[in-house]
Design a protein around this motif. Structure first.
Motif, PDB file in Angstrom:
ATOM      1  N   ALA A  22      10.283  -5.793   0.439  1.00 46.32           N
ATOM      2  CA  ALA A  22       9.624  -4.542   0.803  1.00 46.32           C
ATOM      3  C   ALA A  22       8.316  -4.863   1.508  1.00 46.32           C
ATOM      4  N   LEU A  23       8.190  -4.368   2.720  1.00 43.86           N
ATOM      5  CA  LEU A  23       6.934  -4.451   3.448  1.00 43.86           C
ATOM      6  C   LEU A  23       6.109  -3.250   3.021  1.00 43.86           C
ATOM      7  N   ASP A  29      -6.944   5.589   5.699  1.00 44.48           N
ATOM      8  CA  ASP A  29      -7.926   6.553   5.187  1.00 44.48           C
ATOM      9  C   ASP A  29      -7.382   7.326   3.994  1.00 44.48           C
ATOM     10  N   GLY A  30      -6.622   6.648   3.158  1.00 44.97           N
ATOM     11  CA  GLY A  30      -6.050   7.296   1.981  1.00 44.97           C
ATOM     12  C   GLY A  30      -5.549   6.267   0.996  1.00 44.97           C
ATOM     13  N   GLU A  31      -4.812   6.718  -0.009  1.00 49.99           N
ATOM     14  CA  GLU A  31      -4.347   5.830  -1.073  1.00 49.99           C
ATOM     15  C   GLU A  31      -2.831   5.663  -1.097  1.00 49.99           C
ATOM     16  N   ARG A  32      -2.132   6.354  -0.221  1.00 50.46           N
ATOM     17  CA  ARG A  32      -0.671   6.272  -0.249  1.00 50.46           C
ATOM     18  C   ARG A  32      -0.175   4.975   0.378  1.00 50.46           C
ATOM     19  N   LYS A  33       0.959   4.503  -0.146  1.00 54.78           N
ATOM     20  CA  LYS A  33       1.616   3.305   0.373  1.00 54.78           C
ATOM     21  C   LYS A  33       2.959   3.709   0.975  1.00 54.78           C
ATOM     22  N   LEU A  34       3.363   2.987   2.011  1.00 56.63           N
ATOM     23  CA  LEU A  34       4.656   3.236   2.640  1.00 56.63           C
ATOM     24  C   LEU A  34       5.493   1.968   2.533  1.00 56.63           C
ATOM     25  N   PRO A  35       6.427   1.892   1.556  1.00 59.86           N
ATOM     26  CA  PRO A  35       7.265   0.694   1.413  1.00 59.86           C
ATOM     27  C   PRO A  35       8.483   0.781   2.333  1.00 59.86           C
ATOM     28  N   ILE A  36       8.742  -0.294   3.074  1.00 58.50           N
ATOM     29  CA  ILE A  36       9.873  -0.337   3.990  1.00 58.50           C
ATOM     30  C   ILE A  36      10.715  -1.559   3.669  1.00 58.50           C
ATOM     31  N   VAL A  37      11.978  -1.354   3.349  1.00 64.12           N
ATOM     32  CA  VAL A  37      12.876  -2.460   3.033  1.00 64.12           C
ATOM     33  C   VAL A  37      13.258  -3.176   4.328  1.00 64.12           C
ATOM     34  N   ASP A 130       4.056  12.022   4.228  1.00 64.09           N
ATOM     35  CA  ASP A 130       4.205  13.044   3.187  1.00 64.09           C
ATOM     36  C   ASP A 130       5.554  12.913   2.486  1.00 64.09           C
ATOM     37  N   LYS A 131       6.578  12.526   3.256  1.00 64.78           N
ATOM     38  CA  LYS A 131       7.929  12.423   2.711  1.00 64.78           C
ATOM     39  C   LYS A 131       8.165  11.130   1.951  1.00 64.78           C
ATOM     40  N   ALA A 132       7.671  10.009   2.512  1.00 63.56           N
ATOM     41  CA  ALA A 132       8.015   8.699   1.948  1.00 63.56           C
ATOM     42  C   ALA A 132       6.848   7.961   1.319  1.00 63.56           C
ATOM     43  N   GLY A 133       5.629   8.452   1.488  1.00 61.52           N
ATOM     44  CA  GLY A 133       4.462   7.784   0.920  1.00 61.52           C
ATOM     45  C   GLY A 133       4.451   7.874  -0.595  1.00 61.52           C
ATOM     46  N   ILE A 134       4.003   6.805  -1.250  1.00 65.03           N
ATOM     47  CA  ILE A 134       3.972   6.771  -2.711  1.00 65.03           C
ATOM     48  C   ILE A 134       2.625   6.230  -3.187  1.00 65.03           C
ATOM     49  N   THR A 159      15.941   7.469  -0.659  1.00 62.41           N
ATOM     50  CA  THR A 159      14.853   7.235   0.285  1.00 62.41           C
ATOM     51  C   THR A 159      14.836   5.818   0.804  1.00 62.41           C
ATOM     52  N   PHE A 160      15.100   4.847  -0.058  1.00 63.59           N
ATOM     53  CA  PHE A 160      14.996   3.447   0.350  1.00 63.59           C
ATOM     54  C   PHE A 160      16.307   2.715   0.073  1.00 63.59           C
ATOM     55  N   GLY A 161      17.416   3.388   0.346  1.00 63.01           N
ATOM     56  CA  GLY A 161      18.713   2.811   0.028  1.00 63.01           C
ATOM     57  C   GLY A 161      19.276   1.886   1.082  1.00 63.01           C
TER      58      GLY A 161
END
Length: 207
Positions: A22-23, A29-37, A130-134, A159-161
């Motif tokens: 996972a990248l 400018d925020g706290e959300r992470k976007l994981p990309i397989v 908004d959709k994929a950020g965690i 989401t990350f299948g």
């Protein structure tokens, strides 16, 4: 739609899914992470670009692309992750040559590997974040992310299948001494096995 700038937080290897990388991209400018397989080869290429101590004796594919682009005065200006469909992220590379801008479709992992080499900024659209950020849980002792929390995200098939490319199971190096790890690292680089080198480097960093 407004663009959100991202930075690269790092690459994680799933403990529950063999071969899943996972990248992790971080909202600047925020706290959300976007994981990309991503695939193993792309994970290796990105890791090498991030880890300055690993110097491939011969150019990797993304290094070759950069050398080719520079020879013909092509500059990568930015990368935009512009779409998320069925767990797969789609990206565009914004290039410029002779003041003419071109947009090139690319896999997100390739686009980011090139963005690193060209020192180009990475963006996504707010609706994708908004959709994929965690928000990954962190360990209060050292600030690292909780592997179990990440694995829960990676195992979500909705989401990350999907990964861009199949991976192979990795070897564990936890039982090796630091000296052995350094010898293995040197040998892996010499053999041009950069995926193995990146994993060994990760183990050394943990120590």
């Amino acid at each position: 739609m407004s663009l959100v700038k991202l930075s690269i937080k790092g690459i994680s290897y799933s403990q529950t899914q063999n071969g899943a990388y996972a990248l992790i991209l971080n909202e600047v400018d925020g706290e959300r992470k976007l994981p990309i397989v991503i695939g193993a080869f792309e994970a290796q290429s990105i890791a090498i670009a991030l880890e300055k101590e690993i110097k491939p004796p011969r150019p990797l594919t993304h290094d070759l692309f950069k050398n080719f682009a520079e020879r013909f005065d092509i500059v990568v200006k930015q990368v935009i992750i512009h779409k998320l469909v069925d767990g797969v992220f789609y990206s565009s590379i914004i290039c410029e040559r002779d003041k003419i801008e071109e947009i090139i479709d690319a896999r997100t992992s390739d686009a980011i590997a090139l963005a690193l080499r060209f020192k180009a900024p990475i963006f996504t659209y707010k609706n994708i974040l908004d959709k994929a950020g965690i928000h990954l849980k962190t360990n209060p002792n050292d600030g690292t992310k909780d592997p179990q929390d990440l694995d829960e995200v990676l195992s979500n098939p909705e989401t990350f299948g999907h990964t861009e490319e199949s991976n192979t199971a990795g070897e564990t190096y936890s039982k090796h001494s630091i000296q052995e790890l350094n010898e293995l690292l040197e040998q892996a680089v010499s053999d041009e096995n950069y995926e193995k080198a990146a994993k060994i480097r990760d183990e050394i960093s943990k120590r």
